[in-house]
Design an enzyme around this catalytic site. Structure first.
Site, PDB file in Angstrom:
ATOM      1  N   HIS A  37       0.933  -1.356  -0.490  1.00 32.87           N
ATOM      2  CA  HIS A  37      -0.299   0.398  -0.129  1.00 32.87           C
ATOM      3  C   HIS A  37       1.070   1.387   0.472  1.00 32.87           C
ATOM      4  O   HIS A  37      -0.033   2.124  -0.875  1.00 32.87           O
ATOM      5  CB  HIS A  37      -0.923   0.094   1.127  1.00 32.87           C
ATOM      6  CG  HIS A  37      -1.860  -1.000   1.411  1.00 32.87           C
ATOM      7  ND1 HIS A  37      -2.540  -1.800   2.548  1.00 32.87           N
ATOM      8  CD2 HIS A  37      -2.607  -1.419   0.573  1.00 32.87           C
ATOM      9  CE1 HIS A  37      -3.036  -2.498   2.397  1.00 32.87           C
ATOM     10  NE2 HIS A  37      -3.582  -2.625   0.654  1.00 32.87           N
ATOM     11  N   LYS A  69     -15.752  -7.914   5.552  1.00 35.69           N
ATOM     12  CA  LYS A  69     -15.229  -8.171   5.578  1.00 35.69           C
ATOM     13  C   LYS A  69     -14.688  -7.492   7.714  1.00 35.69           C
ATOM     14  O   LYS A  69     -15.715  -6.690   7.797  1.00 35.69           O
ATOM     15  CB  LYS A  69     -13.311  -7.641   5.049  1.00 35.69           C
ATOM     16  CG  LYS A  69     -13.171  -8.485   3.889  1.00 35.69           C
ATOM     17  CD  LYS A  69     -11.947  -7.662   3.594  1.00 35.69           C
ATOM     18  CE  LYS A  69     -11.471  -7.356   2.252  1.00 35.69           C
ATOM     19  NZ  LYS A  69     -10.641  -6.198   1.806  1.00 35.69           N
ATOM     20  N   ARG A 100      -2.317  -6.292  -8.145  1.00 39.68           N
ATOM     21  CA  ARG A 100      -1.224  -6.808  -7.438  1.00 39.68           C
ATOM     22  C   ARG A 100      -1.486  -7.847  -9.076  1.00 39.68           C
ATOM     23  O   ARG A 100      -0.021  -7.915  -9.548  1.00 39.68           O
ATOM     24  CB  ARG A 100      -1.180  -6.940  -6.751  1.00 39.68           C
ATOM     25  CG  ARG A 100      -0.872  -6.466  -5.359  1.00 39.68           C
ATOM     26  CD  ARG A 100      -1.621  -6.808  -4.598  1.00 39.68           C
ATOM     27  NE  ARG A 100      -2.804  -7.298  -4.468  1.00 39.68           N
ATOM     28  CZ  ARG A 100      -3.996  -7.978  -2.816  1.00 39.68           C
ATOM     29  NH1 ARG A 100      -3.069  -8.308  -2.167  1.00 39.68           N
ATOM     30  NH2 ARG A 100      -5.166  -8.055  -3.242  1.00 39.68           N
ATOM     31  N   SER A 139      -2.711  -7.419   3.212  1.00 40.27           N
ATOM     32  CA  SER A 139      -3.261  -7.544   4.600  1.00 40.27           C
ATOM     33  C   SER A 139      -3.720  -8.927   5.268  1.00 40.27           C
ATOM     34  O   SER A 139      -2.901  -8.971   6.808  1.00 40.27           O
ATOM     35  CB  SER A 139      -4.506  -6.300   4.711  1.00 40.27           C
ATOM     36  OG  SER A 139      -4.291  -5.420   4.441  1.00 40.27           O
TER      37      SER A 139
HETATM   38  O1  PNS Z   1      -8.959  -2.653   0.369  1.00 39.60           O
HETATM   39  P1  PNS Z   1     -10.234  -2.710   0.049  1.00 39.60           P
HETATM   40  O2  PNS Z   1     -11.383  -4.219   1.045  1.00 39.60           O
HETATM   41  O3  PNS Z   1     -10.172  -4.110  -1.290  1.00 39.60           O
HETATM   42  O4  PNS Z   1     -11.239  -1.764  -0.186  1.00 39.60           O
HETATM   43  C1  PNS Z   1     -12.908  -2.056  -0.568  1.00 39.60           C
HETATM   44  C2  PNS Z   1     -13.191  -0.553   0.221  1.00 39.60           C
HETATM   45  C3  PNS Z   1     -13.206  -0.123   1.106  1.00 39.60           C
HETATM   46  C4  PNS Z   1     -12.725   0.269  -1.054  1.00 39.60           C
HETATM   47  C5  PNS Z   1     -14.604  -0.503  -1.028  1.00 39.60           C
HETATM   48  O5  PNS Z   1     -15.560  -1.899  -0.679  1.00 39.60           O
HETATM   49  C6  PNS Z   1     -15.384   0.400  -0.696  1.00 39.60           C
HETATM   50  O6  PNS Z   1     -15.417   1.390  -1.764  1.00 39.60           O
HETATM   51  N1  PNS Z   1     -16.422   0.567  -0.024  1.00 39.60           N
HETATM   52  C7  PNS Z   1     -17.180   2.367   0.689  1.00 39.60           C
HETATM   53  C8  PNS Z   1     -18.573   1.772   0.036  1.00 39.60           C
HETATM   54  C9  PNS Z   1     -18.760   1.609  -1.651  1.00 39.60           C
HETATM   55  O7  PNS Z   1     -18.935   3.212  -2.369  1.00 39.60           O
HETATM   56  N2  PNS Z   1     -19.133   0.492  -2.508  1.00 39.60           N
HETATM   57  C10 PNS Z   1     -19.313   0.836  -3.366  1.00 39.60           C
HETATM   58  C11 PNS Z   1     -18.162   0.098  -4.024  1.00 39.60           C
HETATM   59  S1  PNS Z   1     -18.669   0.275  -6.138  1.00 39.60           S
END
Ligand code: PNS
Length: 161
Positions: free
Chosen positions: A18, A42, A91, A129
């Site tokens: 990250h 999660k 990745r 992570s």
């Molecule tokens: O590190 P991660 O778990 O891949 O992050 C995912 C994250 C937090 C970026 C994604 O779940 C997100 O954007 N959450 C906010 C809610 C939202 O907008 N969801 C719709 C995405 S299309």
């Protein structure tokens, strides 16, 4: 116009992979906001406050990077922050399908915000992570894979010194 980007994620915890993306993205934009959220699929090991604190410490040397927590829709948060881009790290091919789906959905929700993908440094292509949490839970060393502060937080959380 200020070029402001959001780098969203769970960061549970932040890894050197990250940080590599943060460092490189911070040189492409005037301002980069690292935005900590909770992925509803999660169950996090660290609280949002802990994840923000680890990131703030790890990004101290980057003057145009700030770290915040957000709840709710990413595109709404990005619009509130007047950001013009969402940065995502890729990745491997396995990341692509899910990221593609999210990028298209985010564009449908707000076509004014562009998603920009950055390829990970090959050195960190296997790093996640979840793998860090697993190694640390079983007492393995994560030295060199996460910032020092994360090693300390993991030790404290998992009860070893
Ligand atoms: O590190 P991660 O778990 O891949 O992050 C995912 C994250 C937090 C970026 C994604 O779940 C997100 O954007 N959450 C906010 C809610 C939202 O907008 N969801 C719709 C995405 S299309």
């Amino acid at each position: 116009m200020v070029r402001r980007a959001i780098y969203p994620g769970s960061f549970d915890p932040v890894t050197n992979g990250h940080l590599d993306i943060i460092q490189r993205a911070s040189s492409l934009f005037d301002e980069l906001i690292v935005a900590v959220s909770t992925n509803i699929g999660k169950d996090p090991m660290f609280t949002a406050d802990e994840r923000v604190e680890m990131l703030r410490d790890a990004c101290r040397h980057l003057p145009n990077v700030t770290v915040e927590h957000f709840d709710g829709l990413l595109v709404r948060y990005a619009a509130n922050r007047n950001a013009n881009a969402i940065v995502k790290g890729l990745r491997a091919l396995s990341d692509f399908e899910f990221e593609f789906e999210m990028a298209l959905m985010n564009r449908r929700l707000d076509e004014g915000i562009e998603t920009v993908f950055m390829m990970t440094n090959a050195e960190y292509s296997y790093l996640s992570s979840s793998i860090i949490r697993e190694i640390a839970s079983f007492g393995g060393s994560v030295e060199g894979l996460v910032p020092k502060i994360v090693e300390e937080y993991l030790k404290r959380k998992l009860g070893s010194s």
